[in-house]
Design an enzyme around this catalytic site. Sequence first.
Site, mmCIF file in Angstrom:
data_model
loop_
_atom_site.group_PDB
_atom_site.id
_atom_site.type_symbol
_atom_site.label_atom_id
_atom_site.label_comp_id
_atom_site.label_asym_id
_atom_site.label_seq_id
_atom_site.Cartn_x
_atom_site.Cartn_y
_atom_site.Cartn_z
ATOM 1 N N VAL A 56 125.573 61.786 8.096
ATOM 2 C CA VAL A 56 126.515 60.673 7.978
ATOM 3 C C VAL A 56 126.018 59.543 8.853
ATOM 4 O O VAL A 56 125.750 59.739 10.043
ATOM 5 C CB VAL A 56 127.941 61.089 8.390
ATOM 6 C CG1 VAL A 56 128.882 59.891 8.301
ATOM 7 C CG2 VAL A 56 128.451 62.198 7.484
ATOM 8 N N ASP A 92 143.823 71.860 7.239
ATOM 9 C CA ASP A 92 143.315 71.614 8.599
ATOM 10 C C ASP A 92 143.865 70.301 9.142
ATOM 11 O O ASP A 92 143.135 69.503 9.724
ATOM 12 C CB ASP A 92 141.784 71.602 8.596
ATOM 13 C CG ASP A 92 141.206 71.739 10.003
ATOM 14 O OD1 ASP A 92 141.968 72.079 10.928
ATOM 15 O OD2 ASP A 92 140.002 71.501 10.177
ATOM 16 N N LEU A 105 125.907 59.080 12.719
ATOM 17 C CA LEU A 105 127.162 59.573 13.267
ATOM 18 C C LEU A 105 127.200 61.087 13.373
ATOM 19 O O LEU A 105 127.872 61.640 14.233
ATOM 20 C CB LEU A 105 128.334 59.102 12.399
ATOM 21 C CG LEU A 105 128.498 57.582 12.247
ATOM 22 C CD1 LEU A 105 129.668 57.273 11.348
ATOM 23 C CD2 LEU A 105 128.665 56.912 13.594
ATOM 24 N N GLY A 106 126.498 61.773 12.488
ATOM 25 C CA GLY A 106 126.506 63.222 12.508
ATOM 26 C C GLY A 106 125.499 63.773 11.527
ATOM 27 O O GLY A 106 124.959 63.047 10.683
ATOM 28 N N GLU A 107 125.219 65.067 11.623
ATOM 29 C CA GLU A 107 124.242 65.667 10.730
ATOM 30 C C GLU A 107 124.477 67.161 10.627
ATOM 31 O O GLU A 107 125.109 67.783 11.468
ATOM 32 C CB GLU A 107 122.815 65.411 11.213
ATOM 33 C CG GLU A 107 122.491 66.033 12.569
ATOM 34 C CD GLU A 107 121.040 65.814 12.947
ATOM 35 O OE1 GLU A 107 120.177 66.472 12.347
ATOM 36 O OE2 GLU A 107 120.788 64.986 13.824
ATOM 37 N N GLY A 108 123.981 67.725 9.528
ATOM 38 C CA GLY A 108 124.023 69.156 9.303
ATOM 39 C C GLY A 108 122.742 69.582 8.613
ATOM 40 O O GLY A 108 121.801 68.793 8.468
ATOM 41 N N GLN A 109 122.695 70.824 8.139
ATOM 42 C CA GLN A 109 121.454 71.324 7.564
ATOM 43 C C GLN A 109 121.111 70.619 6.257
ATOM 44 O O GLN A 109 119.955 70.435 5.915
ATOM 45 C CB GLN A 109 121.561 72.834 7.336
ATOM 46 C CG GLN A 109 120.250 73.460 6.873
ATOM 47 C CD GLN A 109 120.314 74.964 6.866
ATOM 48 O OE1 GLN A 109 121.298 75.529 7.317
ATOM 49 N NE2 GLN A 109 119.282 75.596 6.359
ATOM 50 N N PHE A 110 122.144 70.205 5.490
ATOM 51 C CA PHE A 110 121.885 69.598 4.196
ATOM 52 C C PHE A 110 122.463 68.201 4.057
ATOM 53 O O PHE A 110 122.512 67.674 2.957
ATOM 54 C CB PHE A 110 122.440 70.489 3.071
ATOM 55 C CG PHE A 110 121.634 71.728 2.857
ATOM 56 C CD1 PHE A 110 120.391 71.673 2.255
ATOM 57 C CD2 PHE A 110 122.110 72.951 3.285
ATOM 58 C CE1 PHE A 110 119.642 72.818 2.068
ATOM 59 C CE2 PHE A 110 121.366 74.097 3.097
ATOM 60 C CZ PHE A 110 120.124 74.042 2.482
ATOM 61 N N GLY A 111 122.899 67.597 5.111
ATOM 62 C CA GLY A 111 123.456 66.267 4.979
ATOM 63 C C GLY A 111 123.549 65.535 6.295
ATOM 64 O O GLY A 111 123.434 66.124 7.366
#
Length: 823
Positions: free
Chosen positions: A542, A678, A534-540
């Site tokens: 989903v 937010d 579903l999604g991603e970043g530099q350290f994780g």
Amino acid sequence: MLRVFVEICRYPLGMTGGQIQDEDISASSQWSESTAARFGRLDFDNGDGDGAWCPDIMSELDGVKEYLQVDLRTLHFITLVGTQGRHADGMGNEFAQRYMIKYSRDGSNWVGWHDRKGRQVIEGNRNAYDVVLKDLEPPIIARFVRFMPVTDHSMIVCMRVELYGCEWLDGLVSYSIPDGHQMIYRGLDVYFNDSVYDGASGLGQLTDGTWGLDDFLHSPIYSMSPGYDYVGWSNKSFPKGYVEMIFEFDHVRNFTSMKVHCNNMFSRGVRMFRQATCYFRSGPDWEADPVTLRPTVDRVSQIARFVTVPLGDRTASLIKCRFHFSDLWMLFSEVAFQSGSAVYNTSLTPRDDPTHKVDDSNTRILIGCLVAIIAILLTIIVIILWRQVWQKMLEKASRRMLDDELTAHLAIQTQAFSLNHSSLSSEGGSTSNSTYERIFPLCADYQEPSRLIRKLPEFAQSTEHLGSCTSSRALAVGASDSAPHYAEADIISLQESSDSSTYSITAVNMNLFAGTDSSMKEFPRHKLTFKEKLGEGQFGEVHLCEAEGMQDFLDEVLSIEGNNESPLLVAVKTLREDANKNARNDFLKEIRIMSRLRDPNIVRLLAVCVDTDPLCMITEYMENGDLNQFLCILRLKEITLFFFSVYSTLSYSKLIEMAVQIASGMKYLSSLNFVHRDLATRNCLVGKNYTIKIADFGMSRNLYRGDYYRIQGRAILPIRWMSWESILLGKFTMASDVWAFGVTLWEILTLCKEQPYSHLSDEQVIENTGEFFRDQGKQVYLPKPPCCPERVYTDLMLSCWRRNAKQRPSFQEMHTQLMESLV
């Protein structure tokens, strides 16, 4: 036929997801076998930046253009393109700074795309790793698309691409119309030509998905000339009194209706057509019996409108329509057809068997069956879109995310401090990238305003009058030069961190939660079956997964009816094994905090996998995605139903029920002294039966990049949802969340049709907060939504935006008021 809407038709067409096969991707040349066309997929390599299409530009001959070609197999309405270079974990640095696009509907006749001002060259990438998305204005209708890098041969060019849009269901492949005419209105030259028509037998403004305004002198497209959205003709140039148009389709179809968007500003000599006569052709000759419509002449309203011409289930591959003038001018901005494939017994399409004939009775039966099948398929498509659009739209378009983007937005640092004012003032604090922040109302104001007040010099001289309670923790909006390109909650700071580019409130001692059971069951990770990222970043990352045996981990509130052995869809957030120590600690702290949140309108943590790496947390999966996109799909459905004269099913009470659930969830958070910081429809998730749950997965999506304002290239703020004191003072309280709730309610009642304060630039939004501070009656409020009762707008929305935070209602009061409005 579902009409294409540009704002919704933005789905990735399969380069990234693999739906487009290797054999459908070709190129004019390649640098080597490892840089062949099939490697030109956006994000094809799952993160290391290797793999791309690189043309053999050194051997390029003069006049020969290198290209990467994609075959979509069928006609598609393409609204957006994405490009990326090749960096190979720092070993490469090849990308296309500029490129052009050519497209074709038949594979033979190619057209060069240009924007509405005639520019053909598209600005591409500035580095090898960022994804750059470009809207195609106007959009194109094509089966074949070519990306053609523009280079001076000073560097090697490599490209990875994706196309975004949806299938073109009209079947219309070309139309032929007379050239538009020029009107001189009060000394103003107004041109009604089809400026984006793409060939002698092509498509243009009548199929670009943009409808003209009531006043043809204005355009919904920024900075375009008067009359741009309409194609129009003067009665003086047509002695026979009508304009003739010919429409060609991909094959023989069964036509139900034609809808024509007409201008009717009769005060300027423009009216909708007096009569439409349509002829049909499936073979060599036009049929003798046409269909005729004489619409009722409207001499009262000057609103532009769609006029429906019933086509009586006639079958044809060509339609010729004659539109008769009823005034001096006739202006059209869009033409759409409702049709399905047909079986025709006298003229055959190229796929027909010439030995097979059907009689008229069988033809009618087959046509009826086909129409029923099409209706069922369209219903299935709408249901699938409701479920999957949130995870299909641009979720994988971002590569360069911040370390903490997919780690805990609920994370609260473990550094302890006492609840007395002296210890709060004296301790040094670590920072967190949390969206939910627990606060204690010991001190409501902070001394030092943010850098934004430099835009308001008089404000800096008056802050001493805003409150007597002070704190040693001053607001410092700013970050290091390594701030990310995308952030979803890089929102605010009370103290600058020495080792992070984000800012937050000093952490609460975890012992404050000692009264709650913090145990969280370990889930067997072998029972998780990966479905989709579903999604991603530099350290994780989903993932969407199926969890077997999850029923044993659910309490009575979350227990799912049905077969206990059935796998349950869940969202699994994982921490990569190479994450740094701070990210790992934040991840574990997020688990500890989320395990204590118990409310039906807050996303729940179900289980964890922390016995071995990678660390995982398993949360509820809300199958309908975020509320913003869910409402956009509902709006599409409403427009579509209106388009086909079907009564609306979406009610005002249903929208208020959504707002009631959000107010309930925020009432729970505020009871724990948590501030969300937010709150917006993009951070609310939708489950079955319109269930709403507040969440923050931390997935920073390019889709919402425009909702955040970057200050001097550093801190990122959702200013259109923030209270004036949050922007100017860095003051985040439950009252500032109430302000954001008012904006969120406004989004809901407008079905997220536009961004809040869409008529204001980011700078003007900030200036407007200064007007709230000065309180001289010049501040601008969001307007009342059309479906919103006056009492709800005045007593609820406007009360959320009161200058004095103490005069704003509590979430308890708003929840009660919304519940009473449903009675």
